[in-house]
Design a protein around this motif. Structure first.
Motif, PDB file in Angstrom:
ATOM      1  N   GLN A  48       0.834  -1.205   0.000  1.00 20.07           N
ATOM      2  CA  GLN A  48       0.000   0.000   0.000  1.00 20.07           C
ATOM      3  C   GLN A  48       0.865   1.250   0.000  1.00 20.07           C
ATOM      4  O   GLN A  48       1.755   1.395   0.828  1.00 20.07           O
ATOM      5  CB  GLN A  48      -0.886   0.026   1.254  1.00 20.07           C
ATOM      6  N   ILE A  49       0.599   2.150  -0.935  1.00 17.91           N
ATOM      7  CA  ILE A  49       1.326   3.413  -1.011  1.00 17.91           C
ATOM      8  C   ILE A  49       0.376   4.511  -0.532  1.00 17.91           C
ATOM      9  O   ILE A  49      -0.540   4.913  -1.250  1.00 17.91           O
ATOM     10  CB  ILE A  49       1.787   3.706  -2.455  1.00 17.91           C
ATOM     11  N   TYR A  50       0.568   4.952   0.707  1.00 18.85           N
ATOM     12  CA  TYR A  50      -0.293   6.001   1.267  1.00 18.85           C
ATOM     13  C   TYR A  50       0.253   7.375   0.901  1.00 18.85           C
ATOM     14  O   TYR A  50       1.453   7.632   1.026  1.00 18.85           O
ATOM     15  CB  TYR A  50      -0.352   5.886   2.791  1.00 18.85           C
ATOM     16  N   THR A  51      -0.644   8.246   0.462  1.00 15.74           N
ATOM     17  CA  THR A  51      -0.195   9.562   0.032  1.00 15.74           C
ATOM     18  C   THR A  51      -1.244  10.605   0.387  1.00 15.74           C
ATOM     19  O   THR A  51      -2.130  10.336   1.197  1.00 15.74           O
ATOM     20  CB  THR A  51       0.137   9.511  -1.497  1.00 15.74           C
ATOM     21  N   ASP A  52      -1.136  11.810  -0.181  1.00 20.37           N
ATOM     22  CA  ASP A  52      -2.111  12.834   0.210  1.00 20.37           C
ATOM     23  C   ASP A  52      -3.245  12.976  -0.800  1.00 20.37           C
ATOM     24  O   ASP A  52      -4.062  13.871  -0.682  1.00 20.37           O
ATOM     25  CB  ASP A  52      -1.430  14.182   0.497  1.00 20.37           C
ATOM     26  N   VAL A  53      -3.278  12.111  -1.801  1.00 16.49           N
ATOM     27  CA  VAL A  53      -4.450  12.066  -2.681  1.00 16.49           C
ATOM     28  C   VAL A  53      -5.116  10.698  -2.527  1.00 16.49           C
ATOM     29  O   VAL A  53      -4.509   9.771  -1.997  1.00 16.49           O
ATOM     30  CB  VAL A  53      -4.080  12.319  -4.166  1.00 16.49           C
ATOM     31  N   GLU A  54      -6.356  10.585  -3.017  1.00 18.63           N
ATOM     32  CA  GLU A  54      -7.106   9.359  -2.750  1.00 18.63           C
ATOM     33  C   GLU A  54      -6.804   8.222  -3.714  1.00 18.63           C
ATOM     34  O   GLU A  54      -7.348   7.142  -3.606  1.00 18.63           O
ATOM     35  CB  GLU A  54      -8.610   9.660  -2.754  1.00 18.63           C
ATOM     36  N   GLY A  55      -5.943   8.492  -4.681  1.00 24.12           N
ATOM     37  CA  GLY A  55      -5.597   7.442  -5.628  1.00 24.12           C
ATOM     38  C   GLY A  55      -5.105   8.052  -6.917  1.00 24.12           C
ATOM     39  O   GLY A  55      -4.627   9.180  -6.945  1.00 24.12           O
ATOM     40  N   VAL A  56      -5.240   7.290  -7.993  1.00 23.77           N
ATOM     41  CA  VAL A  56      -4.846   7.769  -9.313  1.00 23.77           C
ATOM     42  C   VAL A  56      -6.107   8.270 -10.003  1.00 23.77           C
ATOM     43  O   VAL A  56      -7.132   7.592  -9.989  1.00 23.77           O
ATOM     44  CB  VAL A  56      -4.191   6.636 -10.134  1.00 23.77           C
ATOM     45  N   TYR A  57      -6.036   9.438 -10.590  1.00 20.72           N
ATOM     46  CA  TYR A  57      -7.198  10.067 -11.203  1.00 20.72           C
ATOM     47  C   TYR A  57      -7.137  10.049 -12.725  1.00 20.72           C
ATOM     48  O   TYR A  57      -6.067   9.877 -13.316  1.00 20.72           O
ATOM     49  CB  TYR A  57      -7.306  11.523 -10.724  1.00 20.72           C
ATOM     50  N   THR A  58      -8.291  10.293 -13.333  1.00 24.48           N
ATOM     51  CA  THR A  58      -8.355  10.358 -14.798  1.00 24.48           C
ATOM     52  C   THR A  58      -7.552  11.535 -15.337  1.00 24.48           C
ATOM     53  O   THR A  58      -7.199  11.560 -16.516  1.00 24.48           O
ATOM     54  CB  THR A  58      -9.813  10.481 -15.282  1.00 24.48           C
ATOM     55  N   ALA A  59      -7.283  12.524 -14.497  1.00 21.22           N
ATOM     56  CA  ALA A  59      -6.428  13.658 -14.864  1.00 21.22           C
ATOM     57  C   ALA A  59      -6.025  14.335 -13.557  1.00 21.22           C
ATOM     58  O   ALA A  59      -6.593  14.047 -12.504  1.00 21.22           O
ATOM     59  CB  ALA A  59      -7.172  14.642 -15.760  1.00 21.22           C
ATOM     60  N   ASP A  60      -5.068  15.219 -13.613  1.00 20.96           N
ATOM     61  CA  ASP A  60      -4.621  15.924 -12.421  1.00 20.96           C
ATOM     62  C   ASP A  60      -5.782  16.739 -11.828  1.00 20.96           C
ATOM     63  O   ASP A  60      -6.253  17.691 -12.459  1.00 20.96           O
ATOM     64  CB  ASP A  60      -3.469  16.858 -12.822  1.00 20.96           C
ATOM     65  N   PRO A  61      -6.248  16.375 -10.642  1.00 26.47           N
ATOM     66  CA  PRO A  61      -7.425  17.040 -10.061  1.00 26.47           C
ATOM     67  C   PRO A  61      -7.220  18.534  -9.803  1.00 26.47           C
ATOM     68  O   PRO A  61      -8.190  19.276  -9.688  1.00 26.47           O
ATOM     69  CB  PRO A  61      -7.655  16.311  -8.733  1.00 26.47           C
ATOM     70  N   ARG A  62      -5.959  18.977  -9.758  1.00 24.94           N
ATOM     71  CA  ARG A  62      -5.715  20.416  -9.564  1.00 24.94           C
ATOM     72  C   ARG A  62      -6.092  21.190 -10.821  1.00 24.94           C
ATOM     73  O   ARG A  62      -6.432  22.362 -10.763  1.00 24.94           O
ATOM     74  CB  ARG A  62      -4.244  20.671  -9.221  1.00 24.94           C
ATOM     75  N   ILE A  63      -6.038  20.535 -11.971  1.00 24.67           N
ATOM     76  CA  ILE A  63      -6.416  21.191 -13.227  1.00 24.67           C
ATOM     77  C   ILE A  63      -7.849  20.839 -13.606  1.00 24.67           C
ATOM     78  O   ILE A  63      -8.597  21.680 -14.082  1.00 24.67           O
ATOM     79  CB  ILE A  63      -5.459  20.755 -14.366  1.00 24.67           C
ATOM     80  N   ILE A  64      -8.221  19.589 -13.359  1.00 26.12           N
ATOM     81  CA  ILE A  64      -9.568  19.124 -13.729  1.00 26.12           C
ATOM     82  C   ILE A  64     -10.312  18.747 -12.453  1.00 26.12           C
ATOM     83  O   ILE A  64     -10.179  17.626 -11.961  1.00 26.12           O
ATOM     84  CB  ILE A  64      -9.473  17.877 -14.652  1.00 26.12           C
ATOM     85  N   PRO A  65     -11.075  19.664 -11.900  1.00 27.99           N
ATOM     86  CA  PRO A  65     -11.763  19.365 -10.633  1.00 27.99           C
ATOM     87  C   PRO A  65     -12.731  18.178 -10.760  1.00 27.99           C
ATOM     88  O   PRO A  65     -13.001  17.507  -9.772  1.00 27.99           O
ATOM     89  CB  PRO A  65     -12.537  20.657 -10.344  1.00 27.99           C
ATOM     90  N   ASN A  66     -13.213  17.918 -11.968  1.00 28.71           N
ATOM     91  CA  ASN A  66     -14.130  16.794 -12.170  1.00 28.71           C
ATOM     92  C   ASN A  66     -13.415  15.464 -12.382  1.00 28.71           C
ATOM     93  O   ASN A  66     -14.060  14.473 -12.702  1.00 28.71           O
ATOM     94  CB  ASN A  66     -15.020  17.040 -13.399  1.00 28.71           C
ATOM     95  N   ALA A  67     -12.119  15.444 -12.271  1.00 28.09           N
ATOM     96  CA  ALA A  67     -11.387  14.196 -12.503  1.00 28.09           C
ATOM     97  C   ALA A  67     -11.915  13.115 -11.567  1.00 28.09           C
ATOM     98  O   ALA A  67     -12.275  13.388 -10.429  1.00 28.09           O
ATOM     99  CB  ALA A  67      -9.894  14.419 -12.262  1.00 28.09           C
ATOM    100  N   LYS A  68     -11.954  11.893 -12.085  1.00 26.12           N
ATOM    101  CA  LYS A  68     -12.517  10.799 -11.298  1.00 26.12           C
ATOM    102  C   LYS A  68     -11.406   9.882 -10.821  1.00 26.12           C
ATOM    103  O   LYS A  68     -10.443   9.632 -11.539  1.00 26.12           O
ATOM    104  CB  LYS A  68     -13.476   9.980 -12.170  1.00 26.12           C
TER     105      LYS A  68
END
Ligand code: ASP
Ligand code: MG
Length: 402
Positions: free
Chosen positions: A169-189
């Motif tokens: 398990q790689i714990y980090t400050d985001v919830e996982g891998v997103y469809t795009a960088d959530p900082r640019i695409i707030p709707n990223a899943k």
């Protein structure tokens, strides 16, 4: 079960965060698992250490810089061991040399050669949580080395592979891998799953979730990874060989790379050996190129353009200018205001419709394409940097929001 848990620097930045991490570790331990933990240095510690070195020397000796940097992880593992002990959980911290994590002697970017599991196993057998310092190893002489920035992920995967862990398990400050960088695409899943190959493509394009080498290592040894948040306790993204949804999904993610430049050689002779002469010059300088485009010859001349890392641009330009007569070209032009946008998906094999969707989205957003390249799981386009974010939004909308 044997679980390897890795926590990134931001997750262990201060005492309160360390206690929270210790809580997550304690939970896994109390559930009856054997737990090995790999930690990064607290917060910006590594950056601060590098800055300290530069206060003394503009180009610090590489051995000594590694000697300095390895101290960061020593702090976090010892503190975390104390936090666990405070909770009544037996724990022990171990440095790279104590687990005989051997590397080559490339200070600052050392490669792991081997790892001795004996000490780790002994401590696990005594019921302890074993905390291992990430990012560090020792070379043949026993001198400290580091694995390159972000290298703790690779430490964790190497230990998981060697110990045959059931889970890494790689714990980090985001919830996982997103469809795009959530900082640019707030709707990223958030993705439930992603293949190693896709993750490698996304990681190398700057989706800052996992150290590239850790994914390569995980793929090679079949270590299943889970990327998850140390703040929000819910399932993250599994990184594995084959994913359930592979057949249905068109693409898994979109990434952009802004740290690139385009170099063009105009007015080359249209004859055999030209490409060889150009890229031999670059290979000698150890400069990697990415997209390459050659124009159709006309009036016996042709143009070749290619992209490369922006940091290599000046070196590449100088080398090619020096070789102008040997290569034979009229002009050399550069553009460092370009970005590469890529859509990645293991399910896109045989799906030419993906390209059409991508081009349609870019056309509608009035984005001009300079270069195109495709692989089995990726389509990349080179576009102006000024349009890159808008392009990303348009493409994300097309693939994931319509
Ligand atoms: N502390 C090291 C760094 O900041 C290693 C890591 O975080 O994985 O690069
Ligand atoms: Mg760090």
């Amino acid at each position: 079960m044997l679980i390897v848990q890795k926590f990134g620097g931001s997750s262990v930045a201060d005492a309160a965060k360390l206690r929270r991490v210790a809580g997550i570790i304690a939970e896994a331990k109390k559930a009856g698992n054997d737990v090995i933990v790999v930690l990064s240095a607290q917060g910006d510690t590594t950056d601060d250490l590098i800055a300290k070195a530069h206060e003394i020397s503009p180009e610090p000796n590489r051995r000594e810089l590694d000697m300095l940097m390895v101290t960061g992880e020593q702090i976090s593992i010892s503190l975390c061991a104390m936090a666990l002990q405070e909770m009544g959980i037996p724990a022990i911290s171990l440095l790279g040399w104590q687990v005989r994590l051997r590397t080559n002697s490339e200070y600052g970017s050392a490669r792991i050669r081997s790892l001795d599991t004996e000490r780790i196993q002994q401590e696990l057998d005594q019921g302890k949580v074993v905390l291992v310092a990430g990012f560090q190893g020792v070379n043949r002489r026993g001198d400290m080395t580091t694995l390159g920035r972000g290298g703790s992920d690779t430490t964790a995967v190497a230990i998981a592979a060697k110990m045959h862990a059931d889970l890494c398990q790689i714990y980090t400050d985001v919830e996982g891998v997103y469809t795009a960088d959530p900082r640019i695409i707030p709707n990223a899943k958030k993705l439930d799953e992603i293949t190693y190959a896709e993750m490698l493509e996304l990681a190398s394009m700057g989706a800052q979730v996992l150290h590239n080498r850790s994914v390569e290592l995980a793929k090679r040894y079949g270590v299943e990874l889970e990327v998850l948040s140390s703040y929000v306790r819910k399932p993250g993204t599994k990184v594995k060989e084959v994913v359930k949804t592979m057949e249905e999904t068109k693409i898994s993610g979109i990434a952009k790379d802004d740290k690139i430049a385009r170099l063009a050689l105009v007015g080359l002779k249209d004859e055999p050996g030209i490409a060889f002469r150009i890229f031999r010059v670059l290979a000698k300088e150890k400069i990697n190129v990415d997209l390459i485009l050659q124009s159709i010859g006309r009036d016996n001349t042709k143009d070749i353009s290619f992209t490369l890392a922006r940091e290599d641009l000046n070196r590449a330009k100088a080398a090619l200018e020096k070789a102008q007569d040997a290569i034979g070209y009229e002009n050399l032009t550069v553009n460092d205001q370009v970005s590469k946008l890529s859509v990645v998906g293991a399910g896109m094999i045989n799906k030419s419709g993906i390209a059409v969707m991508l081009f349609e989205a870019l056309a509608a957003a009035q984005v001009n394409i300079h270069m195109i390249s495709t692989s089995e799981i990726k389509i990349s386009v080179l576009i102006d940097s000024s349009k890159a974010e808008a392009a990303m939004r348009a493409v994300h909308r097309k693939f994931f929001e319509e």
